[in-house]
Motif scaffolding. Structure first.
Motif, short mmCIF file in Angstrom:
data_model
loop_
_atom_site.label_atom_id
_atom_site.label_comp_id
_atom_site.label_asym_id
_atom_site.label_seq_id
_atom_site.Cartn_x
_atom_site.Cartn_y
_atom_site.Cartn_z
N GLU A 2 0.81 -1.22 0.00
CA GLU A 2 0.00 0.00 0.00
C GLU A 2 0.84 1.27 0.00
O GLU A 2 0.33 2.37 -0.20
CB GLU A 2 -0.91 0.02 1.24
N SER A 53 1.05 3.93 -3.17
CA SER A 53 -0.19 4.67 -3.41
C SER A 53 -0.44 5.70 -2.30
O SER A 53 -0.94 6.79 -2.56
CB SER A 53 -1.38 3.72 -3.52
N LYS A 54 -0.06 5.35 -1.05
CA LYS A 54 -0.21 6.30 0.05
C LYS A 54 0.66 7.53 -0.17
O LYS A 54 0.23 8.67 0.05
CB LYS A 54 0.18 5.62 1.37
N ASP A 76 1.92 8.59 -3.09
CA ASP A 76 1.43 9.33 -4.26
C ASP A 76 0.24 10.21 -3.90
O ASP A 76 0.14 11.36 -4.36
CB ASP A 76 1.03 8.34 -5.37
N THR A 77 -0.67 9.67 -3.09
CA THR A 77 -1.84 10.45 -2.66
C THR A 77 -1.41 11.66 -1.84
O THR A 77 -1.92 12.76 -2.03
CB THR A 77 -2.80 9.57 -1.84
N ALA A 78 -0.45 11.45 -0.95
CA ALA A 78 0.04 12.55 -0.11
C ALA A 78 0.81 13.59 -0.92
O ALA A 78 0.77 14.78 -0.60
CB ALA A 78 0.92 12.00 1.01
N GLN A 132 0.09 14.51 -3.91
CA GLN A 132 -0.91 15.32 -4.59
C GLN A 132 -1.77 16.13 -3.63
O GLN A 132 -2.14 17.27 -3.92
CB GLN A 132 -1.81 14.42 -5.45
N GLY A 133 -2.07 15.56 -2.46
CA GLY A 133 -3.03 16.20 -1.56
C GLY A 133 -2.45 16.74 -0.27
O GLY A 133 -3.18 17.33 0.53
N THR A 161 4.54 0.82 -11.24
CA THR A 161 3.16 0.61 -11.67
C THR A 161 3.07 -0.54 -12.67
O THR A 161 2.20 -1.41 -12.57
CB THR A 161 2.60 1.89 -12.29
#
Length: 446
Positions: free
Chosen positions: A88, A91-92, A94-96, A98-99, A404
């Motif tokens: 995981e 993806s964690k 990558d999300t952080a 961006q956000g 990926t």
């Protein structure tokens, strides 16, 4: 293929952006601007920092020991530990990116390094290392490996903690009972896999990884048998070479014939637990699970040896990514974060970490510690990599889309191969097409 093409275009844009930012930093000096415009700051060197472990659950205990040691030595700094499962973690992050919400320090291994650096999320560490007590005390090959994986600009974005290596673990008690030789060649491997299988008694010769992380392990078995020694032939990948197709076809055919049916969904934790608690003859994993096997079986019932050699007596295996620690550019306390990285890579702490993980330490002083001589798989792996018996096929960690492609994009496809719903050739042709496009995008932007 439409989904794949869209992803390829997105990857190309990410690489182009990362290249522009890297060139700008080189030409004008790094302005510290991080992802989302958050440039971060050096901070006071005190207070709380957040650390994300990229192998949470598996390495939680040892990291908590290191954190306790660090806080004792640095009472004005507190480390908030966040353990994230390996499957995981990317993806964690990558999300952080961006956000928002990135940690100060996190695990950043070679396989994910290019993607994070292309998004300008990581702090360059060359200058910090040069001024550090760690300078000259880290394995040069591991440092070079992480520099090469950083996306092509030659910058060090992660400090190596350890190197891993593929290992074939086998149950010596079961082999002796069956009168089998050690599986040192692929022929002996296949012979043992079939001879040790008695499905009615829930006894199997091998456990194959079909869940998360399956692609790298499949590539290792494939190149090991085909004897092909390079991932690229010019600008085209060799993954779908006819020799590799035949090798993977033979390997995948083991599923359910000499392996448990559950293997199609097993990641490494389930696969390791299954092997440790059952009567399965062989397991392909890496140095990282050695201590798990010792706890479950002792040292008398199993051995961990380098991967089998091929017909010509040569061992070929794919590269295992070097793991490391990165400092995120958005950190508001980079000074304290760097202190934590330095401490974790010190002789005593890096030795402690790698003894628990069963891996090869990055700290050169730790690499000489006595426990390595007692951990046979680690000792044999180190010898195999230095005695000329092994050729390493270097995987393209420098491609931002590598993680990926080698995980989310193709793990379901490999499961279809195991279940007989997709041919090995179709699977490898699809993988090759994605890799060739990613390589072309990378070359265009570098």
């Amino acid at each position: 293929m439409k989904i794949s093409n869209r992803r390829s275009r997105r990857a190309a844009l990410a690489v182009a952006l990362g290249s522009v930012l890297a060139l700008t930093a080189t030409a004008c000096g790094d302005d510290g601007s991080g992802s989302g415009g958050d440039k971060g700051s050096e901070g006071s060197g005190k207070g709380e920092i957040v650390f994300w472990d990229n192998n949470g659950g598996v390495r939680t205990d040892i990291w908590k020991q290191i954190i306790a040691d660090f806080e004792k030595a640095n009472p004005d700094i507190k480390v908030k530990y966040v353990g994230i499962a390996a499957k995981e973690y990317q993806s964690k992050v990558d999300t952080a990116i961006q956000g928002g919400g990135l940690p100060d320090v996190g695990g950043v291994g070679a396989a994910m390094l290019a993607e994070f650096s292309a998004q300008n999320a990581l702090e360059p560490l060359d200058e910090r290392l040069t001024k550090s007590s760690l300078n000259g005390r880290l394995n040069k090959d591991m440092v070079a490996s992480l520099k090469a994986a950083g996306g092509g600009d030659g910058t060090l974005y992660s400090i190596p903690t350890s190197a891993n290596n593929g290992v074939l673990y086998y149950r010596t008690d079961l082999f002796q009972k069956a009168g089998l030789d050690a599986p040192t060649t692929w022929d002996k491997f296949y012979e043992a896999a079939h001879k040790l299988t008695d499905a009615k008694k829930n006894a199997f010769g091998y456990t194959i990884r079909g869940g998360a992380g399956s692609i790298a392990q499949a590539l290792d078995a494939m190149y090991g048998q085909s004897g092909i020694t390079s991932f690229w032939n010019g600008d085209k990948t060799t993954v779908n070479d006819p020799k590799n197709v035949a090798a993977l076809e033979k390997y995948a055919a083991l599923y359910k014939k000499v392996t448990p049916a559950a293997d199609v969904n097993n990641d490494f934790t389930k696969m390791v637990a299954q092997w440790d608690s059952g009567t399965i003859g062989m397991l392909n994993h890496n140095l990282g699970s050695y201590q798990d096997h010792v706890k479950a079986l002792g040292t008398e019932k199993f051995r961990g040896i380098p991967q089998p050699v091929g017909p010509g007596g040569k061992r070929v295996q794919v590269s295992n990514p070097v793991d490391g620690l990165g400092l995120f550019k958005s950190s508001k306390n980079k000074e304290a974060g760097w202190k934590f990285i330095e401490f974790a890579l010190s002789h005593a702490e890096n030795s402690k970490f790698n003894e628990a993980a069963g891996q090869v330490p990055a700290n050169t002083e730790a690499a000489g510690d006595a426990w390595i001589q007692k951990a046979e798989p680690t000792k044999l792996a180190a010898a195999a990599l230095s005695d000329g018996s092994t050729t390493i096929v270097q995987l393209p960690y420098y491609l931002p889309d590598w993680n990926t492609i080698s995980k989310a994009d193709n793990e379901p496809g490999f499961q279809k191969v195991l279940l007989g719903k997709m041919s090995t050739k179709e699977f490898l042709d699809t993988l090759a097409d994605q890799l060739n496009k990613a390589q072309a995008d990378w070359k265009q932007n570098h």
